[in-house]
Design a protein around this motif. Structure first.
Motif, PDB file in Angstrom:
ATOM      1  N   VAL A 177      56.564  58.705   9.711  1.00 45.75           N
ATOM      2  CA  VAL A 177      56.391  57.588  10.629  1.00 45.75           C
ATOM      3  C   VAL A 177      55.101  56.834  10.322  1.00 45.75           C
ATOM      4  CG1 VAL A 177      56.259  56.937  13.064  1.00 45.75           C
ATOM      5  CG2 VAL A 177      57.463  59.016  12.404  1.00 45.75           C
ATOM      6  N   CYS A 178      55.173  55.522  10.301  1.00 43.48           N
ATOM      7  CA  CYS A 178      53.977  54.706  10.116  1.00 43.48           C
ATOM      8  C   CYS A 178      53.130  54.793  11.381  1.00 43.48           C
ATOM      9  CB  CYS A 178      54.364  53.251   9.831  1.00 43.48           C
ATOM     10  SG  CYS A 178      52.932  52.163   9.745  1.00 43.48           S
ATOM     11  N   SER A 179      51.876  55.197  11.231  1.00 47.63           N
ATOM     12  CA  SER A 179      51.013  55.368  12.405  1.00 47.63           C
ATOM     13  C   SER A 179      50.566  54.023  12.977  1.00 47.63           C
ATOM     14  CB  SER A 179      49.782  56.211  12.046  1.00 47.63           C
ATOM     15  OG  SER A 179      49.044  55.549  11.036  1.00 47.63           O
ATOM     16  N   VAL A 180      50.812  52.945  12.241  1.00 44.21           N
ATOM     17  CA  VAL A 180      50.409  51.622  12.724  1.00 44.21           C
ATOM     18  C   VAL A 180      51.516  50.958  13.531  1.00 44.21           C
ATOM     19  CG1 VAL A 180      49.619  49.316  12.036  1.00 44.21           C
ATOM     20  CG2 VAL A 180      48.801  51.327  10.806  1.00 44.21           C
ATOM     21  N   CYS A 181      52.727  50.896  12.945  1.00 47.37           N
ATOM     22  CA  CYS A 181      53.788  50.120  13.612  1.00 47.37           C
ATOM     23  C   CYS A 181      54.958  50.945  14.109  1.00 47.37           C
ATOM     24  CB  CYS A 181      54.286  49.015  12.686  1.00 47.37           C
ATOM     25  SG  CYS A 181      55.357  49.618  11.355  1.00 47.37           S
ATOM     26  N   GLY A 182      55.028  52.229  13.717  1.00 40.57           N
ATOM     27  CA  GLY A 182      56.123  53.064  14.202  1.00 40.57           C
ATOM     28  C   GLY A 182      57.365  53.057  13.325  1.00 40.57           C
ATOM     29  N   TYR A 183      57.319  52.321  12.208  1.00 40.46           N
ATOM     30  CA  TYR A 183      58.457  52.322  11.278  1.00 40.46           C
ATOM     31  C   TYR A 183      58.699  53.740  10.776  1.00 40.46           C
ATOM     32  CZ  TYR A 183      60.705  51.923   6.670  1.00 40.46           C
ATOM     33  OH  TYR A 183      61.515  52.090   5.580  1.00 40.46           O
ATOM     34  N   VAL A 184      59.955  54.131  10.703  1.00 38.98           N
ATOM     35  CA  VAL A 184      60.283  55.473  10.232  1.00 38.98           C
ATOM     36  C   VAL A 184      60.870  55.392   8.830  1.00 38.98           C
ATOM     37  CG1 VAL A 184      61.661  57.543  10.647  1.00 38.98           C
ATOM     38  CG2 VAL A 184      60.722  56.260  12.585  1.00 38.98           C
ATOM     39  N   VAL A 198      53.762  50.474   0.278  1.00 42.83           N
ATOM     40  CA  VAL A 198      53.201  50.214   1.608  1.00 42.83           C
ATOM     41  C   VAL A 198      54.324  50.101   2.632  1.00 42.83           C
ATOM     42  CG1 VAL A 198      51.130  49.044   0.754  1.00 42.83           C
ATOM     43  CG2 VAL A 198      53.177  47.703   1.258  1.00 42.83           C
ATOM     44  N   CYS A 199      53.952  50.243   3.883  1.00 38.45           N
ATOM     45  CA  CYS A 199      54.921  50.126   4.976  1.00 38.45           C
ATOM     46  C   CYS A 199      55.626  48.759   4.881  1.00 38.45           C
ATOM     47  CB  CYS A 199      54.216  50.252   6.322  1.00 38.45           C
ATOM     48  SG  CYS A 199      55.318  49.929   7.718  1.00 38.45           S
ATOM     49  N   PRO A 200      56.966  48.767   4.826  1.00 30.62           N
ATOM     50  CA  PRO A 200      57.678  47.492   4.679  1.00 30.62           C
ATOM     51  C   PRO A 200      57.548  46.585   5.900  1.00 30.62           C
ATOM     52  CG  PRO A 200      59.236  49.284   5.025  1.00 30.62           C
ATOM     53  CD  PRO A 200      57.888  49.918   4.869  1.00 30.62           C
ATOM     54  N   ILE A 201      57.132  47.147   7.009  1.00 30.27           N
ATOM     55  CA  ILE A 201      57.021  46.349   8.229  1.00 30.27           C
ATOM     56  C   ILE A 201      55.633  45.745   8.394  1.00 30.27           C
ATOM     57  CG2 ILE A 201      57.171  46.391  10.751  1.00 30.27           C
ATOM     58  CD1 ILE A 201      59.849  46.788   9.566  1.00 30.27           C
ATOM     59  N   CYS A 202      54.596  46.626   8.332  1.00 29.19           N
ATOM     60  CA  CYS A 202      53.265  46.124   8.678  1.00 29.19           C
ATOM     61  C   CYS A 202      52.299  46.126   7.495  1.00 29.19           C
ATOM     62  CB  CYS A 202      52.679  46.927   9.837  1.00 29.19           C
ATOM     63  SG  CYS A 202      52.206  48.587   9.366  1.00 29.19           S
ATOM     64  N   GLY A 203      52.728  46.692   6.367  1.00 29.93           N
ATOM     65  CA  GLY A 203      51.866  46.687   5.186  1.00 29.93           C
ATOM     66  C   GLY A 203      50.835  47.807   5.148  1.00 29.93           C
ATOM     67  N   ALA A 204      50.932  48.778   6.077  1.00 32.75           N
ATOM     68  CA  ALA A 204      49.994  49.905   6.076  1.00 32.75           C
ATOM     69  C   ALA A 204      50.208  50.756   4.830  1.00 32.75           C
ATOM     70  CB  ALA A 204      50.208  50.763   7.318  1.00 32.75           C
ATOM     71  N   ALA A 205      49.127  51.422   4.360  1.00 27.14           N
ATOM     72  CA  ALA A 205      49.206  52.246   3.162  1.00 27.14           C
ATOM     73  C   ALA A 205      50.069  53.489   3.399  1.00 27.14           C
ATOM     74  CB  ALA A 205      47.799  52.661   2.734  1.00 27.14           C
TER      75      ALA A 205
HETATM   76 FE    FE Z   1      53.912  50.056   9.563  1.00 21.33          FE
END
Ligand code: FE
Length: 231
Positions: free
Chosen positions: A184-191, A217-224
């Motif tokens: 899970v992305c800790s920034v946006c919640g994308y799984v 990177v996270c496809p939603i928010c760009g987090a590493a």
């Molecule tokens: Fe994200």
């Protein structure tokens, strides 16, 4: 009360835009429906904290672009998980200006509706805006994106500001966890689900999270990648 019943409601996925005089913004919305056909009117529900809410209040007009299934997660992420107060979301996106001066997003859209505000209803965290359709067109023949498709095929989540956002119960989450680890992305919640992979970013279905390149990177928010946690 079993709030899961709310998950049984079906929706589409749209980009709702507003603005004037160089102050433009667009955001993802799934709560949009036609109210009447003659004259054609539609309604949307927008979080009061969103920049688009501010712009609709100011200009009293908004447009709705109907997204196709081809819309990649990066595109949805730009409009769903970033604020127009921080980034110019429309900068690198194909748009046009409608007769009312409102911006209309054309990328990955199969049609659009341009409206003038008729009425609004204060619903606490959100406002329901009712707009009279003053212009509309069909711009593609692809299948429309449904909210269900976004969740199941694309692995998408609701933004915390979405009317349909429901905080996940950790117990329910535990029960849903499959043996193949999801992250899970800790920034946006994308799984990230290994079953689906992330084809938009070149990660094939069946790829374990551990095997994705570190540059991903996270496809939603760009987090590493490092900002992901095991579910
Ligand atoms: Fe994200």
């Amino acid at each position: 009360m079993n709030k899961s019943a709310l998950h049984k409601i079906s929706y589409g996925l749209y980009i709702i835009s507003s603005g004037q005089d160089g102050k433009f913004n667009g955001q993802i919305g799934n709560t949009m429906f036609q109210v009447t056909s003659d004259p054609a009117t539609i309604a949307i529900s927008i979080n009061k904290e969103n920049y688009t809410h501010e712009l609709i209040k100011l200009t009293r007009k908004f447009s709705v672009s109907i997204l196709s299934q081809a819309a990649p997660m990066t595109f949805i992420g730009l409009f769903g998980f970033k604020s127009g107060r921080d980034v110019n979301k429309l900068q690198n996106v194909k748009t046009k200006t409608g007769p009312t001066g409102v911006p209309i997003v054309l990328d990955y859209s199969i049609g659009y509706l341009e409206t003038e505000l008729m009425s609004e209803l204060d619903c606490g965290t959100h406002t329901i805006f009712v707009g009279r359709v003053v212009d509309a067109d069909v711009t593609g023949n692809e299948e429309p994106m449904t909210y269900d498709y976004y969740h199941k095929v694309k692995g998408g989540k609701a933004s915390k500001n979405a009317p349909t956002y429901i905080k996940e119960d950790p117990a329910t989450k535990q029960a849903q966890t499959a043996p193949a680890a999801r992250y899970v992305c800790s920034v946006c919640g994308y799984v990230y689900d290994p079953v689906n992979g992330d084809p938009d970013s070149g990660v094939a279905p069946g790829t374990r999270f551990e095997d994705i390149p570190d540059s991903w990177v996270c496809p939603i928010c760009g987090a590493a990648k490092a900002q992901f946690e095991k579910e």
